[in-house]
Write a protein that holds these residues in place. Structure first.
Motif, mmCIF file in Angstrom:
data_model
loop_
_atom_site.group_PDB
_atom_site.id
_atom_site.type_symbol
_atom_site.label_atom_id
_atom_site.label_comp_id
_atom_site.label_asym_id
_atom_site.label_seq_id
_atom_site.Cartn_x
_atom_site.Cartn_y
_atom_site.Cartn_z
ATOM 1 N N GLN A 75 87.522 39.545 -39.518
ATOM 2 C CA GLN A 75 88.531 39.276 -38.492
ATOM 3 C C GLN A 75 89.873 38.958 -39.118
ATOM 4 O O GLN A 75 90.919 39.441 -38.677
ATOM 5 N N ALA A 189 100.011 21.894 -29.445
ATOM 6 C CA ALA A 189 99.017 22.580 -28.621
ATOM 7 C C ALA A 189 97.704 22.718 -29.353
ATOM 8 O O ALA A 189 96.643 22.527 -28.757
ATOM 9 N N VAL A 237 88.516 29.755 -31.632
ATOM 10 C CA VAL A 237 89.907 29.843 -31.209
ATOM 11 C C VAL A 237 90.825 29.184 -32.224
ATOM 12 O O VAL A 237 91.891 29.721 -32.539
ATOM 13 N N MET A 240 91.069 31.542 -35.123
ATOM 14 C CA MET A 240 91.847 32.715 -34.772
ATOM 15 C C MET A 240 93.328 32.398 -34.678
ATOM 16 O O MET A 240 94.175 33.152 -35.154
ATOM 17 N N LEU A 241 93.683 31.242 -34.059
ATOM 18 C CA LEU A 241 95.089 30.887 -33.922
ATOM 19 C C LEU A 241 95.719 30.606 -35.266
ATOM 20 O O LEU A 241 96.853 30.999 -35.516
ATOM 21 N N VAL A 244 96.361 33.958 -36.802
ATOM 22 C CA VAL A 244 97.450 34.678 -36.146
ATOM 23 C C VAL A 244 98.794 34.069 -36.505
ATOM 24 O O VAL A 244 99.759 34.790 -36.756
ATOM 25 N N PHE A 245 98.858 32.725 -36.591
ATOM 26 C CA PHE A 245 100.139 32.117 -36.940
ATOM 27 C C PHE A 245 100.521 32.445 -38.374
ATOM 28 O O PHE A 245 101.696 32.672 -38.679
ATOM 29 N N LEU B 48 91.923 35.168 -27.397
ATOM 30 C CA LEU B 48 93.098 34.459 -27.905
ATOM 31 C C LEU B 48 94.041 34.076 -26.781
ATOM 32 O O LEU B 48 94.488 32.932 -26.673
ATOM 33 N N ALA B 51 92.707 31.343 -24.591
ATOM 34 C CA ALA B 51 92.776 30.022 -25.229
ATOM 35 C C ALA B 51 94.130 29.389 -25.016
ATOM 36 O O ALA B 51 94.235 28.174 -24.809
ATOM 37 N N ILE B 59 95.106 19.962 -21.464
ATOM 38 C CA ILE B 59 96.108 18.906 -21.637
ATOM 39 C C ILE B 59 96.280 18.167 -20.322
ATOM 40 O O ILE B 59 96.509 16.959 -20.296
#
Lengths: 277, 69
Positions: A75, A189, A237, A240-241, A244-245, B48, B51, B59
């Motif tokens: 991935q 976040a 998640v 993955m985030l 991606v960042f 993604l 999410a 939140i």
């Protein structure tokens, strides 16, 4: 949190983990106790897998972890187009994945919560139900994003992503300021997403157990299974985030002549597969 | 009144998240229908995107629990 329907006091729900005792100047909280267990399991398990792979042994546990690592590394490679860079930076998000999933699943075990000491203070609490931990993971990810971006573009190249001169294009300078705010909002976040999911799951299980009375052993089971599922999704998640960042930080504009540009979409594998012209 | 505020503090973000996730799913389904070979990549992108949307509802519950207790 008392209610008028039930005679006894309501369940004990805290946003902050409680300090159990102090080791010198450092307070030891109840989430740290389970955190030690979680980290111990992750370290022991992954070191055993590394030792087994080095020796060439394969049993079911080692094959399972190796399969997990390879699919996650695939991935990472799909998101960051360049294979060499992807293999070099894959261990960070994958370690975060394993740490988060093990700590999340440990927090579902039945001894977490009911064992109390003193004033109904639980001795064990999930490590990720502590906002300090999730904030630390989020800081790790965002600092890693900056480090990889600096490695790729150089220090001033990285600053040039955010601080664009207003003489060249006024709109892009405003967008650059928004990019700085976006980095900070991603930090918040990431941490709040993970913390909120763990905390909401804990509160859900406590309330269902509290309201079921004597049937709690049966009624909590579906919610524990739901928590297992949500734990997997949240760990995936976060992984993955982070990837991606990092990919967004490392992407280069204007280097489209050779196929090893690092962009999120379209990936170079898709570009190579598409017919030319 | 405070109970209403507590409930709304989660209900409104959950409404937004439900609508948002539904729209993301709709977009993903149409894209999968047009291009069935790319379903694997569409699935990662959809998870993604969901999410991002889900986090705001979560939140919301944290804000509700903090402001109540």
């Amino acid at each position: 949190m008392t209610s008028t329907v039930f005679a006894s006091a309501g369940p004990h729900i805290d946003i902050r983990p409680s300090t159990l005792f102090e080791l010198g100047p450092v307070p030891i909280t109840n989430s740290m106790m389970l955190g030690l267990l979680g980290y111990g399991i992750v370290l022991a398990g992954l070191c055993y897998v590394a030792w087994g792979v080095g020796r060439g042994k394969r049993n079911m546990f080692i094959s399972l972890v190796v399969w997990g690592y390879e699919s996650l590394a695939g991935q990472v490679e799909a998101i960051i187009g360049d294979k060499k860079i992807a293999r070099a930076l894959a261990p960070l998000p994958i370690s975060l994945f394993f740490i988060i999933i093990v700590n999340y699943w440990i927090g579902i075990l039945p001894f977490v919560g009911p064992i109390t000491v003193g004033d109904n203070v639980p001795v064990f609490r999930s490590l990720l139900a502590d906002m300090n931990t999730t904030f630390a993971f989020a800081i790790t990810s965002m600092v890693a994003v900056q480090i990889y971006a600096i490695k790729r573009h150089g220090f001033f190249g990285n600053l040039g992503r955010y601080l664009i001169s207003p003489l060249k294009s006024p709109i892009m300078s405003f967008v650059g300021i928004l990019e700085i705010i976006a980095e900070l909002s991603r930090l918040v976040a990431l941490s709040l997403r993970l913390f909120g999911n763990v905390f909401a799951g804990e509160v859900l299980i406590i309330m269902i157990g509290y309201m079921s009375g004597y049937l709690a052993s049966f009624s909590i089971l579906p919610f524990m299974a739901f928590e297992l599922f949500i734990g997997t999704i949240q760990a995936y998640v976060f992984f993955m985030l982070t990837t991606v960042f990092i990919a967004l930080g490392m992407e280069q504009h204007g280097h489209d002549d050779h196929g090893s540009s690092v962009t999120s979409h379209p990936t170079p594998t898709q570009l190579r597969a598409a017919p030319e012209g | 009144m405070e109970n209403l505020a507590f409930s709304l503090a989660y209900a409104l973000p959950a409404l937004g998240a439900a609508l948002g996730a539904g729209m993301i799913g709709m977009g993903a389904m149409s894209a999968a229908g047009r291009n069935p070979e790319k379903i694997k990549e569409l699935q990662s992108l959809m998870i993604l995107a969901i999410a991002f949307v889900d986090a705001l509802a979560i939140i919301g519950i944290v804000v509700a629990l903090i402001s109540r207790g």
